[in-house]
Design an enzyme around this catalytic site. Sequence first.
Site, PDB file in Angstrom:
ATOM      1  N   SER A 111     -43.866  30.456  64.099  1.00 33.39           N
ATOM      2  CA  SER A 111     -43.511  31.579  65.010  1.00 33.39           C
ATOM      3  C   SER A 111     -43.400  31.049  66.372  1.00 33.39           C
ATOM      4  CB  SER A 111     -44.766  32.303  65.158  1.00 33.39           C
ATOM      5  OG  SER A 111     -44.662  33.278  66.483  1.00 33.39           O
ATOM      6  N   TYR A 135     -53.161  33.730  67.655  1.00 31.11           N
ATOM      7  CA  TYR A 135     -52.233  33.697  66.484  1.00 31.11           C
ATOM      8  C   TYR A 135     -51.310  32.701  66.626  1.00 31.11           C
ATOM      9  CZ  TYR A 135     -48.158  35.222  63.736  1.00 31.11           C
ATOM     10  OH  TYR A 135     -47.149  35.140  62.960  1.00 31.11           O
ATOM     11  N   LYS A 139     -50.433  28.908  64.359  1.00 24.62           N
ATOM     12  CA  LYS A 139     -49.082  28.320  63.916  1.00 24.62           C
ATOM     13  C   LYS A 139     -48.876  27.029  64.290  1.00 24.62           C
ATOM     14  CE  LYS A 139     -47.381  32.333  62.126  1.00 24.62           C
ATOM     15  NZ  LYS A 139     -47.284  32.277  60.433  1.00 24.62           N
TER      16      LYS A 139
END
Length: 331
Positions: A111, A135, A139
């Site tokens: 991402s 989040y 990643k």
Amino acid sequence: MIWSIRPYCDFKAYRYRLLTPHPPSSVKAFFNHANPNRSRHRWSRLHRQPHRPSALLGGYKTVVVDNLDNSSEIALHRVKELAREFANNLSFHKLDIRDRNALEKLVFSSSATVYGWPKEVPCTEEFPLSAANPYGRTKLIIEEMCRDIYHAEPEWKIILLRYFNPVGAHPSGHIGEDPRGIPNNLMPFVQQVAVGRRPALTVFGNDYKTIDGTGVRDYIHVVDLADGHIAALRKLDDPKIGCEVYNLGTGKGTSVLEMVKAFEKASGKKIPLVMSGRRPGDAEIVYASTAKAERELNWKAKYDIDDMCRDQWNWASKNPYGYGESEDSSK
């Protein structure tokens, strides 16, 4: 066998190794994590006909493994319906492959959040990495795992695809994004307001140094994203590939209010807005440099925000409660 893996916020160290080698004539594409929108389009796009799932015409048998913690098995049935005579080439297994040994070819769905708060734009693959939110941290950690695996075992071929902001839906309106609970991303929230499931869109931050004060992002159509995965799978056949990173975006920034206006145009619906303060972890402006993907993957995004909003509204208007029949049955 080629696996495309998208772990869902799990900090465990994954080690995968292919247990049963397959001959070249039985090439398969494997997807972990049946995300309500993105993975489903990757499965379908592995075929190559407009409005038809396209994995199988590209020579891939598609295997989906997921625990359905944030998805619906109905979506898989719909992909099979779109595939028609090729439906038997799509198989689904409900399970969790964590802690399994696995393979030596990997496409990881990363991402743009790994760029944190970039000091300049567009973001190139060489930018410093940081995690602006949990989040993004998942990643970043998994990217580091992939790089460590490659350095320890150079026979691995790994491609890290840094998504920017995938939106839109399959042009047929048959499959699209249906997140469980309150959407965390802009466009699923907008579409739920448009169909009357929510009263208004909350805009987090309208005092950024942007064209209209709202955050700017690089939105990419899910079909373009799926094509980017096809390009990555093909790149894995390059004997020179080690562990490579590619941005998948359009290279253009669009503000929240610009995106809302485009959706209003596509849907003919007015989206009520509620202005709120900034969210912790949100960057001001983030958009991609796609030069490396264009050069090395021979890939470039084809669709603009009008196309994205048109297809998203087509999906939402045909499926106002996603894969459920009512608000109660969809969640």
